[in-house]
Design a protein around this motif. Structure first.
Motif, PDB file in Angstrom:
ATOM      1  N   ALA A   1       0.706  -1.083  -0.268  1.00 29.19           N
ATOM      2  CA  ALA A   1       0.143   0.008  -0.082  1.00 29.19           C
ATOM      3  C   ALA A   1       0.712   1.146  -0.211  1.00 29.19           C
ATOM      4  N   ALA A   2       2.094   1.615   0.793  1.00 29.07           N
ATOM      5  CA  ALA A   2       2.735   2.128   0.928  1.00 29.07           C
ATOM      6  C   ALA A   2       3.322   2.296  -0.744  1.00 29.07           C
ATOM      7  N   VAL A   3       3.980   0.926  -1.151  1.00 27.66           N
ATOM      8  CA  VAL A   3       4.956   2.239  -2.485  1.00 27.66           C
ATOM      9  C   VAL A   3       4.004   1.770  -3.706  1.00 27.66           C
ATOM     10  N   VAL A   4       2.065   1.775  -3.584  1.00 25.81           N
ATOM     11  CA  VAL A   4       2.000   1.603  -4.935  1.00 25.81           C
ATOM     12  C   VAL A   4       1.108   3.837  -4.329  1.00 25.81           C
ATOM     13  N   LEU A   5       1.244   4.075  -3.076  1.00 24.91           N
ATOM     14  CA  LEU A   5       0.796   5.456  -2.988  1.00 24.91           C
ATOM     15  C   LEU A   5       1.270   6.048  -3.105  1.00 24.91           C
ATOM     16  N   HIS A   6       3.002   5.576  -2.804  1.00 28.99           N
ATOM     17  CA  HIS A   6       4.573   6.888  -3.402  1.00 28.99           C
ATOM     18  C   HIS A   6       4.404   7.333  -4.724  1.00 28.99           C
ATOM     19  N   GLY A   7       4.426   6.088  -5.312  1.00 32.96           N
ATOM     20  CA  GLY A   7       4.492   5.481  -6.880  1.00 32.96           C
ATOM     21  C   GLY A   7       3.297   6.534  -7.336  1.00 32.96           C
ATOM     22  N   VAL A   8       2.273   6.788  -7.310  1.00 32.22           N
ATOM     23  CA  VAL A   8       0.717   7.454  -7.892  1.00 32.22           C
ATOM     24  C   VAL A   8       0.922   8.513  -7.471  1.00 32.22           C
TER      25      VAL A   8
END
Length: 222
Positions: free
Chosen positions: A74-81
């Protein structure tokens, strides 16, 4: 409220800062765990087993590990998006044409963007290599020590890992300081301290992670 936060530039930067710090905390813990390989297969394999049993008997086998994994995804996806959308906004905000030659992005900006892409690709590779064993030709479930040795006994395993770690170091160095500014921690007095701390964190993480493949390559760990 949540939608307003997500749609705003400040909100996206805040999300990037918070998720970045979450991932930084994970990197520190992951590095410490990796260094157990220097104490032999019993210590390293025991640590890997503990990761799957932590939280017992309150939680079932691997439940805590999966909670951590889901949180990190979740952290990686939110960070990347957030990073991608902020980058698109930055491009759209520029004039369509420049009277003079278009100025190049700063070194820090370029390394953050390319570093993020490199790290995203590496995460996929790392999971397929040492978690699922999909791209690991001699993967043995339940034997993480030997799997690590096998990975770093190949030239491509070392190249992929070391390049990703160097990208991570640059990402942490700039990202930590940027997160502090976004969250309002930095000021004229603290900037030098924060930049120094960012450099120290990046150096420690880079050396800590790189020490494992180097140890395997040199025969210190075998």
């Amino acid at each position: 409220m949540t939608r307003t936060l997500w749609d705003s530039t400040v909100g996206k930067k805040t999300i990037m800062a918070v998720t970045g710090l979450v991932m930084l905390g994970y990197l520190v813990a992951h590095m410490v765990g990796n260094l157990k390989i220097f104490f032999g297969p019993g210590e390293f394999d025991g640590y890997a087993h503990w990761l799957r049993t932590m939280g017992e008997p309150i939680l079932h086998y691997e439940w805590a590990l999966w909670i951590v994994r889901v949180g990190l995804v979740a952290a990686v996806v939110l960070h990347g998006v957030s990073a991608y959308q902020l980058s698109r906004r930055d491009i759209k905000a520029r004039p369509a044409k420049y009277v003079h030659k278009k100025p190049r992005a700063s070194y820090a900006t370029r390394t953050m963007r390319w570093g993020g892409i490199i790290l995203a690709l590496f995460i996929v590779w790392h999971i397929l290599d040492l978690t699922t064993g999909t791209v690991h030709t001699s993967f043995e479930a339940g034997h993480p020590y030997q799997n690590v040795i096998d990975t770093f006994s190949t030239w491509y395993g070392n190249v992929i890992y070391i390049v990703a770690v160097l990208a991570m170091g640059l990402h942490v160095q700039h990202g930590f300081w940027s997160a502090a500014q976004t969250l309002g921690v930095g000021n004229a007095t603290r900037d030098r301290i924060l930049k120094t701390l960012a450099g120290v964190l990046a150096a420690v993480l880079t050396l800590g992670f790189v020490s494992v493949p180097v140890a395997v390559m040199t025969g210190v760990v075998s």
